[in-house]
Motif scaffolding. Sequence first.
Motif, short mmCIF file in Angstrom:
data_model
loop_
_atom_site.label_atom_id
_atom_site.label_comp_id
_atom_site.label_asym_id
_atom_site.label_seq_id
_atom_site.Cartn_x
_atom_site.Cartn_y
_atom_site.Cartn_z
N GLN A 265 8.21 -11.21 -0.51
CA GLN A 265 9.64 -10.97 -0.65
C GLN A 265 9.94 -9.49 -0.82
N TYR A 266 9.08 -8.80 -1.57
CA TYR A 266 9.26 -7.36 -1.78
C TYR A 266 9.16 -6.61 -0.45
N LEU A 267 8.15 -6.94 0.34
CA LEU A 267 7.98 -6.26 1.63
C LEU A 267 9.18 -6.52 2.54
N GLN A 268 9.69 -7.74 2.51
CA GLN A 268 10.86 -8.06 3.32
C GLN A 268 12.07 -7.27 2.85
N ALA A 269 12.29 -7.25 1.53
CA ALA A 269 13.44 -6.53 0.98
C ALA A 269 13.33 -5.03 1.25
N THR B 245 10.72 2.59 6.38
CA THR B 245 9.47 2.17 5.74
C THR B 245 8.38 1.90 6.75
N ILE B 246 7.17 2.32 6.40
CA ILE B 246 5.98 2.00 7.20
C ILE B 246 4.97 1.31 6.28
N GLY C 230 -6.52 1.53 1.60
CA GLY C 230 -6.87 1.00 0.30
C GLY C 230 -6.63 -0.51 0.28
N ASP C 231 -5.81 -0.96 -0.68
CA ASP C 231 -5.43 -2.36 -0.75
C ASP C 231 -4.05 -2.57 -0.14
N GLY C 232 -3.71 -1.72 0.82
CA GLY C 232 -2.42 -1.78 1.47
C GLY C 232 -1.38 -0.97 0.72
N MET C 233 -0.55 -0.25 1.44
CA MET C 233 0.50 0.53 0.80
C MET C 233 1.66 0.73 1.78
N THR C 234 2.82 0.96 1.23
CA THR C 234 3.99 1.28 2.04
C THR C 234 4.45 2.69 1.70
N ILE C 235 5.02 3.36 2.70
CA ILE C 235 5.65 4.66 2.49
C ILE C 235 7.08 4.51 2.98
N SER C 236 8.01 4.79 2.10
CA SER C 236 9.45 4.66 2.43
C SER C 236 10.12 6.00 2.25
N TYR C 237 10.90 6.39 3.25
CA TYR C 237 11.65 7.65 3.20
C TYR C 237 13.12 7.34 3.04
N ARG C 238 13.77 7.97 2.07
CA ARG C 238 15.20 7.73 1.86
C ARG C 238 16.00 8.63 2.78
N GLN C 239 16.70 8.02 3.72
CA GLN C 239 17.44 8.79 4.73
C GLN C 239 18.72 9.35 4.13
#
Length: 215
Positions: free
Chosen positions: A187-191, A200-201, A206-215
């Motif tokens: 749910q977090y990944l979807q949100a 977001t990418i 590692g154990d998986g990570m996301t990088i999100s840039y605030r436009q």
Amino acid sequence: MEQERMEVFLEKYRRQSAPYIADLERQALAADVPIIRRGTRDLLRYLLRTGKPARVLEIGTAIGYSALFMKSCLPETSSITTIEKVEMRLTEARQNIARYDKAGQITLLEGDAADILQRLAEAGEQYDFIFMDAAKGQYLNFLPFVCRLLAQGGTLVSDNILHEGDVLESRYAVTRRDRTIHGRMRQYLQALTERKELETICLAVGDGMTISYRQ
């Protein structure tokens, strides 16, 4: 096995951390304390050294390893605020930060992350870089506050999004005790990916990570 071979190979090309960071890593591994993985550390170093964020927020201090590692990647003018509530971890975190952060760049906030994040958001605080590495089942609850705290042009990094690979599996393929985290992380990944203000990418680092840039 393939992952282990890759790590051994890449280790030859990694920039070595400061001696005290290496000492903290050895201590944590010896005591079976979870810390950020080397791939995660490599990516954090790159993002911090190229972006040079002035204000960093970390959610999940543990023993202070990642906060101190991030400090070693930042200019002395940058500051880090880090949040932890587990007393057993706090004892070590206080000691490690006091010992290795002589310049006072790191501020440790003690208490429940949701309460502290709400308080920071209501106070109008803004951060250029946020590192989420706390209780995985709480990421979704933290997200609204985190989005308010992330400055325009800022970066949010969320760690351990694959939860040891469980998130990849069917809900019924994971143990019953992990199904709540499995569902909430999905749910977090979807949100996260549906947030219009974030680009977001998702990465298998590692154990998986996301990088999100605030436009």
